[in-house]
Design a protein around this motif. Structure first.
Motif, PDB file in Angstrom:
ATOM      1  N   LEU A 142      -0.551  23.630  76.113  1.00 37.98           N
ATOM      2  CA  LEU A 142       0.141  24.701  75.411  1.00 37.98           C
ATOM      3  C   LEU A 142       1.252  25.280  76.264  1.00 37.98           C
ATOM      4  N   SER A 143       2.390  25.501  75.641  1.00 35.49           N
ATOM      5  CA  SER A 143       3.528  26.067  76.360  1.00 35.49           C
ATOM      6  C   SER A 143       4.436  26.792  75.376  1.00 35.49           C
ATOM      7  N   GLY A 144       5.290  27.645  75.914  1.00 34.36           N
ATOM      8  CA  GLY A 144       6.244  28.352  75.083  1.00 34.36           C
ATOM      9  C   GLY A 144       5.606  29.469  74.284  1.00 34.36           C
ATOM     10  N   SER A 145       6.327  29.938  73.282  1.00 34.67           N
ATOM     11  CA  SER A 145       5.859  31.025  72.427  1.00 34.67           C
ATOM     12  C   SER A 145       6.543  30.891  71.069  1.00 34.67           C
ATOM     13  N   GLY A 146       6.266  31.834  70.195  1.00 33.81           N
ATOM     14  CA  GLY A 146       6.917  31.838  68.892  1.00 33.81           C
ATOM     15  C   GLY A 146       6.640  30.580  68.094  1.00 33.81           C
ATOM     16  N   GLU A 147       7.693  30.013  67.515  1.00 30.91           N
ATOM     17  CA  GLU A 147       7.539  28.852  66.648  1.00 30.91           C
ATOM     18  C   GLU A 147       7.019  27.632  67.398  1.00 30.91           C
ATOM     19  N   ALA A 148       7.390  27.480  68.672  1.00 30.42           N
ATOM     20  CA  ALA A 148       6.914  26.343  69.454  1.00 30.42           C
ATOM     21  C   ALA A 148       5.397  26.386  69.595  1.00 30.42           C
ATOM     22  N   LEU A 149       4.876  27.572  69.933  1.00 36.19           N
ATOM     23  CA  LEU A 149       3.435  27.726  70.062  1.00 36.19           C
ATOM     24  C   LEU A 149       2.753  27.602  68.714  1.00 36.19           C
ATOM     25  N   ARG A 150       3.366  28.139  67.689  1.00 36.05           N
ATOM     26  CA  ARG A 150       2.794  28.048  66.338  1.00 36.05           C
ATOM     27  C   ARG A 150       2.637  26.581  65.921  1.00 36.05           C
ATOM     28  N   PHE A 151       3.638  25.766  66.217  1.00 36.56           N
ATOM     29  CA  PHE A 151       3.580  24.349  65.869  1.00 36.56           C
ATOM     30  C   PHE A 151       2.456  23.645  66.608  1.00 36.56           C
ATOM     31  N   GLN A 152       2.324  23.921  67.894  1.00 31.56           N
ATOM     32  CA  GLN A 152       1.269  23.289  68.688  1.00 31.56           C
ATOM     33  C   GLN A 152      -0.116  23.661  68.162  1.00 31.56           C
ATOM     34  N   MET A 153      -0.309  24.941  67.873  1.00 29.20           N
ATOM     35  CA  MET A 153      -1.621  25.382  67.391  1.00 29.20           C
ATOM     36  C   MET A 153      -1.879  24.921  65.959  1.00 29.20           C
ATOM     37  N   SER A 154      -0.821  24.743  65.183  1.00 28.54           N
ATOM     38  CA  SER A 154      -0.988  24.204  63.835  1.00 28.54           C
ATOM     39  C   SER A 154      -1.554  22.794  63.901  1.00 28.54           C
ATOM     40  N   ASN A 155      -1.115  22.020  64.895  1.00 29.98           N
ATOM     41  CA  ASN A 155      -1.667  20.675  65.089  1.00 29.98           C
ATOM     42  C   ASN A 155      -3.164  20.749  65.386  1.00 29.98           C
ATOM     43  N   VAL A 156      -3.532  21.661  66.272  1.00 25.24           N
ATOM     44  CA  VAL A 156      -4.943  21.800  66.647  1.00 25.24           C
ATOM     45  C   VAL A 156      -5.775  22.200  65.421  1.00 25.24           C
ATOM     46  N   GLN A 157      -5.277  23.147  64.657  1.00 29.06           N
ATOM     47  CA  GLN A 157      -5.998  23.581  63.459  1.00 29.06           C
ATOM     48  C   GLN A 157      -6.175  22.436  62.475  1.00 29.06           C
ATOM     49  N   THR A 158      -5.133  21.640  62.310  1.00 29.06           N
ATOM     50  CA  THR A 158      -5.196  20.506  61.384  1.00 29.06           C
ATOM     51  C   THR A 158      -6.197  19.469  61.851  1.00 29.06           C
ATOM     52  N   TRP A 159      -6.158  19.138  63.141  1.00 30.08           N
ATOM     53  CA  TRP A 159      -7.074  18.125  63.669  1.00 30.08           C
ATOM     54  C   TRP A 159      -8.524  18.581  63.628  1.00 30.08           C
ATOM     55  N   MET A 160      -8.785  19.841  63.996  1.00 28.37           N
ATOM     56  CA  MET A 160     -10.165  20.320  63.990  1.00 28.37           C
ATOM     57  C   MET A 160     -10.705  20.431  62.574  1.00 28.37           C
ATOM     58  N   SER A 161      -9.851  20.819  61.646  1.00 25.86           N
ATOM     59  CA  SER A 161     -10.272  20.881  60.246  1.00 25.86           C
ATOM     60  C   SER A 161     -10.586  19.483  59.724  1.00 25.86           C
ATOM     61  N   ALA A 162      -9.768  18.499  60.102  1.00 20.27           N
ATOM     62  CA  ALA A 162     -10.011  17.119  59.678  1.00 20.27           C
ATOM     63  C   ALA A 162     -11.304  16.584  60.292  1.00 20.27           C
ATOM     64  N   ALA A 163     -11.566  16.949  61.544  1.00 21.24           N
ATOM     65  CA  ALA A 163     -12.800  16.520  62.203  1.00 21.24           C
ATOM     66  C   ALA A 163     -14.021  17.070  61.468  1.00 21.24           C
ATOM     67  N   LEU A 164     -13.943  18.324  61.070  1.00 27.78           N
ATOM     68  CA  LEU A 164     -15.045  18.942  60.330  1.00 27.78           C
ATOM     69  C   LEU A 164     -15.246  18.247  58.989  1.00 27.78           C
ATOM     70  N   THR A 165     -14.163  17.901  58.326  1.00 28.84           N
ATOM     71  CA  THR A 165     -14.245  17.194  57.047  1.00 28.84           C
ATOM     72  C   THR A 165     -14.891  15.823  57.235  1.00 28.84           C
ATOM     73  N   ASN A 166     -14.516  15.118  58.287  1.00 28.49           N
ATOM     74  CA  ASN A 166     -15.113  13.805  58.539  1.00 28.49           C
ATOM     75  C   ASN A 166     -16.611  13.898  58.783  1.00 28.49           C
ATOM     76  N   GLU A 167     -17.022  14.915  59.531  1.00 30.00           N
ATOM     77  CA  GLU A 167     -18.455  15.100  59.770  1.00 30.00           C
ATOM     78  C   GLU A 167     -19.189  15.405  58.467  1.00 30.00           C
ATOM     79  N   ASP A 168     -18.566  16.209  57.627  1.00 27.30           N
ATOM     80  CA  ASP A 168     -19.172  16.565  56.350  1.00 27.30           C
ATOM     81  C   ASP A 168     -19.288  15.342  55.441  1.00 27.30           C
ATOM     82  N   THR A 169     -18.277  14.485  55.484  1.00 28.73           N
ATOM     83  CA  THR A 169     -18.283  13.284  54.653  1.00 28.73           C
ATOM     84  C   THR A 169     -19.398  12.339  55.056  1.00 28.73           C
TER      85      THR A 169
END
Length: 214
Positions: A142-169
């Motif tokens: 993680l680095s930066g702030s504002g939109e740069a940080l938002r983009f990085q954390m959006s990736n993490v949120q997407t991946w962790m949500s997908a991981a949870l979906t895969n486990e549920d499936t």
């Protein structure tokens, strides 16, 4: 059967938690402090874990799995989220290893539906593990702030949500499998693994809310 599916292996958690200290807790720090903490500070750090876990769906499990790392977290929401993702990854790896062993046994069994469900579950957990690894890697960088940080954390949120979906499936694939000890055991273990992943995602979301605001 519903009650049986919720019956599961708390003892596994002890072994999982001892794998996480290998993960980095700070982008710019190579090692976690090893000196004994001030008792008052340690109490505050532990209390921080308890309070933060209150935002998850499974707060007691969250606290039990993360309290041992309070000194490393040091009341830092980014570190807490990162440790939680690491614990979730360790749990998923153990589940994948368990399912892999079962798949070899199932190949020699008479129930082809069970064998197919187990193989699918193993594949899904493989995907979930990759997504958690990507999440952990991103959080270490993680680095930066504002939109740069938002983009990085959006990736993490997407991946962790997908991981949870895969486990549920994984558990969905057992719906057509006849009831039996193997089905109950797999589903109950997956349920506990999903709870750990759910908690990690909640702490990631909480960190995003704190740093990005409404």
């Amino acid at each position: 059967m519903k009650n049986l599916r919720l019956f599961s292996c708390h003892t596994i958690l002890f072994f999982l938690l001892h794998q996480v200290p290998a993960f980095g807790y700070s982008t710019n720090t190579a090692a976690v402090p090893t000196a004994g903490p001030n008792p008052n500070t340690a109490a505050d750090d532990t209390s921080y874990i308890r309070t933060s876990c209150g935002t998850t769906l499974y707060p007691e499990l969250c606290y039990k799995s993360l309290a041992g790392y309070s000194n490393a977290v040091q009341q830092d929401p980014a570190r807490l989220a990162r440790v939680a993702v690491g614990v979730s990854l360790s749990r998923a790896k153990r589940m994948a290893a368990y399912v892999s062993n079962l798949s070899r046994e199932a190949d020699y069994g008479a129930d082809h539906r069970a064998a197919a469900a187990i193989h699918d579950c193993f594949s899904l957990f493989g995907d979930a593990i990759d997504q958690m690894r990507d999440s952990l890697k991103q959080m270490r960088r993680l680095s930066g702030s504002g939109e740069a940080l938002r983009f990085q954390m959006s990736n993490v949120q997407t991946w962790m949500s997908a991981a949870l979906t895969n486990e549920d499936t994984c558990t969905d694939g057992f719906e057509d499998v006849p009831d039996g000890p193997m089905k109950v055991d797999v589903c109950s273990r997956v349920v506990k693994t999903k709870e750990v992943t759910s908690n990690a995602l909640a702490l990631v979301n909480s960190f995003v809310a704190k740093v990005m605001g409404p």
